[in-house]
Design a protein around this motif. Sequence first.
Motif, PDB file in Angstrom:
ATOM      1  N   GLY A   1       0.808  -1.219   0.000  1.00  0.00           N
ATOM      2  CA  GLY A   1       0.000   0.000   0.000  1.00  0.00           C
ATOM      3  C   GLY A   1       0.837   1.263   0.000  1.00  0.00           C
ATOM      4  N   GLN A   2       0.152   2.391  -0.035  1.00  0.00           N
ATOM      5  CA  GLN A   2       0.802   3.696  -0.088  1.00  0.00           C
ATOM      6  C   GLN A   2       1.283   4.155   1.287  1.00  0.00           C
ATOM      7  OE1 GLN A   2      -2.044   6.311  -2.085  1.00  0.00           O
ATOM      8  NE2 GLN A   2      -0.519   6.509  -3.699  1.00  0.00           N
ATOM      9  N   ILE A   3       2.232   5.076   1.236  1.00  0.00           N
ATOM     10  CA  ILE A   3       2.734   5.741   2.431  1.00  0.00           C
ATOM     11  C   ILE A   3       1.968   7.050   2.566  1.00  0.00           C
ATOM     12  CG2 ILE A   3       4.742   6.829   3.481  1.00  0.00           C
ATOM     13  CD1 ILE A   3       6.462   4.917   1.726  1.00  0.00           C
ATOM     14  N   ARG A   4       1.365   7.280   3.742  1.00  0.00           N
ATOM     15  CA  ARG A   4       0.657   8.538   4.004  1.00  0.00           C
ATOM     16  C   ARG A   4       1.437   9.333   5.045  1.00  0.00           C
ATOM     17  NH1 ARG A   4      -4.650   7.076   6.249  1.00  0.00           N
ATOM     18  NH2 ARG A   4      -3.543   5.231   6.922  1.00  0.00           N
ATOM     19  N   PHE A   5       1.391  10.650   4.942  1.00  0.00           N
ATOM     20  CA  PHE A   5       2.130  11.482   5.889  1.00  0.00           C
ATOM     21  C   PHE A   5       1.292  12.653   6.372  1.00  0.00           C
ATOM     22  CE2 PHE A   5       3.197  13.047   1.618  1.00  0.00           C
ATOM     23  CZ  PHE A   5       2.884  14.387   1.734  1.00  0.00           C
ATOM     24  N   THR A   6       1.624  13.125   7.565  1.00  0.00           N
ATOM     25  CA  THR A   6       1.074  14.352   8.139  1.00  0.00           C
ATOM     26  C   THR A   6       2.210  15.073   8.861  1.00  0.00           C
ATOM     27  OG1 THR A   6      -1.069  13.298   8.505  1.00  0.00           O
ATOM     28  CG2 THR A   6      -0.642  15.350   9.696  1.00  0.00           C
ATOM     29  N   PHE A   7       2.435  16.330   8.488  1.00  0.00           N
ATOM     30  CA  PHE A   7       3.450  17.160   9.135  1.00  0.00           C
ATOM     31  C   PHE A   7       2.792  18.433   9.644  1.00  0.00           C
ATOM     32  CE2 PHE A   7       5.862  14.921   5.745  1.00  0.00           C
ATOM     33  CZ  PHE A   7       6.621  14.108   6.580  1.00  0.00           C
ATOM     34  N   THR A   8       3.019  18.757  10.907  1.00  0.00           N
ATOM     35  CA  THR A   8       2.516  19.993  11.498  1.00  0.00           C
ATOM     36  C   THR A   8       3.714  20.880  11.831  1.00  0.00           C
ATOM     37  OG1 THR A   8       0.667  18.772  12.466  1.00  0.00           O
ATOM     38  CG2 THR A   8       1.091  20.984  13.331  1.00  0.00           C
ATOM     39  N   PHE A   9       3.678  22.109  11.326  1.00  0.00           N
ATOM     40  CA  PHE A   9       4.789  23.038  11.523  1.00  0.00           C
ATOM     41  C   PHE A   9       4.556  23.917  12.740  1.00  0.00           C
ATOM     42  CE2 PHE A   9       4.820  21.782   7.125  1.00  0.00           C
ATOM     43  CZ  PHE A   9       6.170  21.565   6.875  1.00  0.00           C
ATOM     44  N   ASP A  10       5.635  24.544  13.211  1.00  0.00           N
ATOM     45  CA  ASP A  10       5.534  25.375  14.416  1.00  0.00           C
ATOM     46  C   ASP A  10       4.668  26.615  14.225  1.00  0.00           C
ATOM     47  OD1 ASP A  10       7.308  26.805  12.822  1.00  0.00           O
ATOM     48  OD2 ASP A  10       8.950  26.744  14.261  1.00  0.00           O
ATOM     49  N   ASP A  11       4.352  26.973  12.962  1.00  0.00           N
ATOM     50  CA  ASP A  11       3.453  28.104  12.714  1.00  0.00           C
ATOM     51  C   ASP A  11       1.989  27.662  12.620  1.00  0.00           C
ATOM     52  OD1 ASP A  11       3.378  26.826  10.265  1.00  0.00           O
ATOM     53  OD2 ASP A  11       4.240  28.491   9.132  1.00  0.00           O
ATOM     54  N   GLY A  12       1.721  26.362  12.855  1.00  0.00           N
ATOM     55  CA  GLY A  12       0.354  25.841  12.848  1.00  0.00           C
ATOM     56  C   GLY A  12      -0.082  25.239  11.529  1.00  0.00           C
ATOM     57  N   ASN A  13       0.649  25.494  10.455  1.00  0.00           N
ATOM     58  CA  ASN A  13       0.302  24.902   9.157  1.00  0.00           C
ATOM     59  C   ASN A  13       0.499  23.389   9.193  1.00  0.00           C
ATOM     60  OD1 ASN A  13      -0.358  27.316   7.903  1.00  0.00           O
ATOM     61  ND2 ASN A  13       1.732  27.680   7.206  1.00  0.00           N
ATOM     62  N   GLU A  14      -0.367  22.697   8.464  1.00  0.00           N
ATOM     63  CA  GLU A  14      -0.293  21.243   8.393  1.00  0.00           C
ATOM     64  C   GLU A  14      -0.278  20.805   6.935  1.00  0.00           C
ATOM     65  OE1 GLU A  14      -2.393  18.448  11.257  1.00  0.00           O
ATOM     66  OE2 GLU A  14      -3.592  18.184   9.434  1.00  0.00           O
ATOM     67  N   VAL A  15       0.559  19.819   6.631  1.00  0.00           N
ATOM     68  CA  VAL A  15       0.653  19.269   5.287  1.00  0.00           C
ATOM     69  C   VAL A  15       0.345  17.780   5.378  1.00  0.00           C
ATOM     70  CG1 VAL A  15       2.165  18.854   3.319  1.00  0.00           C
ATOM     71  CG2 VAL A  15       2.407  20.950   4.627  1.00  0.00           C
ATOM     72  N   GLN A  16      -0.597  17.323   4.542  1.00  0.00           N
ATOM     73  CA  GLN A  16      -0.949  15.912   4.487  1.00  0.00           C
ATOM     74  C   GLN A  16      -0.854  15.437   3.053  1.00  0.00           C
ATOM     75  OE1 GLN A  16      -4.836  15.222   6.087  1.00  0.00           O
ATOM     76  NE2 GLN A  16      -4.260  15.790   8.168  1.00  0.00           N
ATOM     77  N   GLY A  17      -0.597  14.158   2.886  1.00  0.00           N
ATOM     78  CA  GLY A  17      -0.554  13.620   1.535  1.00  0.00           C
ATOM     79  C   GLY A  17      -0.127  12.168   1.521  1.00  0.00           C
ATOM     80  N   ARG A  18       0.154  11.701   0.319  1.00  0.00           N
ATOM     81  CA  ARG A  18       0.590  10.320   0.093  1.00  0.00           C
ATOM     82  C   ARG A  18       1.803  10.348  -0.818  1.00  0.00           C
ATOM     83  NH1 ARG A  18      -4.089   6.656   0.778  1.00  0.00           N
ATOM     84  NH2 ARG A  18      -5.834   7.973   1.363  1.00  0.00           N
ATOM     85  N   CYS A  19       2.687   9.402  -0.584  1.00  0.00           N
ATOM     86  CA  CYS A  19       3.840   9.288  -1.473  1.00  0.00           C
ATOM     87  C   CYS A  19       4.459   7.912  -1.314  1.00  0.00           C
ATOM     88  CB  CYS A  19       4.874  10.367  -1.183  1.00  0.00           C
ATOM     89  SG  CYS A  19       5.706  10.202   0.390  1.00  0.00           S
ATOM     90  N   GLY A  20       4.990   7.417  -2.384  1.00  0.00           N
ATOM     91  CA  GLY A  20       5.660   6.137  -2.326  1.00  0.00           C
ATOM     92  C   GLY A  20       4.722   4.968  -2.130  1.00  0.00           C
ATOM     93  N   TYR A  21       5.302   3.794  -2.126  1.00  0.00           N
ATOM     94  CA  TYR A  21       4.530   2.566  -2.024  1.00  0.00           C
ATOM     95  C   TYR A  21       5.346   1.556  -1.231  1.00  0.00           C
ATOM     96  CZ  TYR A  21       1.186  -0.989  -3.534  1.00  0.00           C
ATOM     97  OH  TYR A  21       0.209  -1.952  -3.558  1.00  0.00           O
ATOM     98  N   VAL A  22       4.690   0.813  -0.356  1.00  0.00           N
ATOM     99  CA  VAL A  22       5.337  -0.202   0.461  1.00  0.00           C
ATOM    100  C   VAL A  22       4.893  -1.569  -0.035  1.00  0.00           C
ATOM    101  CG1 VAL A  22       5.491  -1.175   2.780  1.00  0.00           C
ATOM    102  CG2 VAL A  22       5.449   1.285   2.483  1.00  0.00           C
ATOM    103  N   THR A  23       5.857  -2.477  -0.159  1.00  0.00           N
ATOM    104  CA  THR A  23       5.577  -3.849  -0.548  1.00  0.00           C
ATOM    105  C   THR A  23       6.049  -4.774   0.564  1.00  0.00           C
ATOM    106  OG1 THR A  23       5.937  -3.262  -2.857  1.00  0.00           O
ATOM    107  CG2 THR A  23       5.970  -5.586  -2.339  1.00  0.00           C
ATOM    108  N   SER A  24       5.290  -5.798   0.834  1.00  0.00           N
ATOM    109  CA  SER A  24       5.632  -6.746   1.894  1.00  0.00           C
ATOM    110  C   SER A  24       7.012  -7.367   1.656  1.00  0.00           C
ATOM    111  CB  SER A  24       4.573  -7.844   1.961  1.00  0.00           C
ATOM    112  OG  SER A  24       4.893  -8.761   2.976  1.00  0.00           O
TER     113      SER A  24
END
Length: 119
Positions: free
Chosen positions: A75-98
Amino acid sequence: MLNKKLFKICAWLVVAVVIIYNGYFYVSPSITVENHSNASITESRIVLPSSGLDFGFIEAGSSNTLYYDLAQSDGQIRFTFTFDDGNEVQGRCGYVTSNELNQRTHVIIEQSKQVVCKL
């Protein structure tokens, strides 16, 4: 004579442990988060198909690497990053295989806070 043999056995045991330890990190997949932005990341989380990784606080200009279990669902790799100014970035990137050996994924947060993934 006995002390010399005992010393050799202990030395070989230490060498074997070092080889096994380094071998584990060589075959284990990892994700590295590189913060190239001018803001610190207060919360950073990456979700894999079968687990999650919490990278915690990452200062501007710093990076953090975590290793994860080989036993993952595909499946895909999902991410969430929250910065010190309060902004948040979410998304998907890459793929993981067993059972994918030595997979190295780099998640790079650029100065514009855009996320780029390199496999």
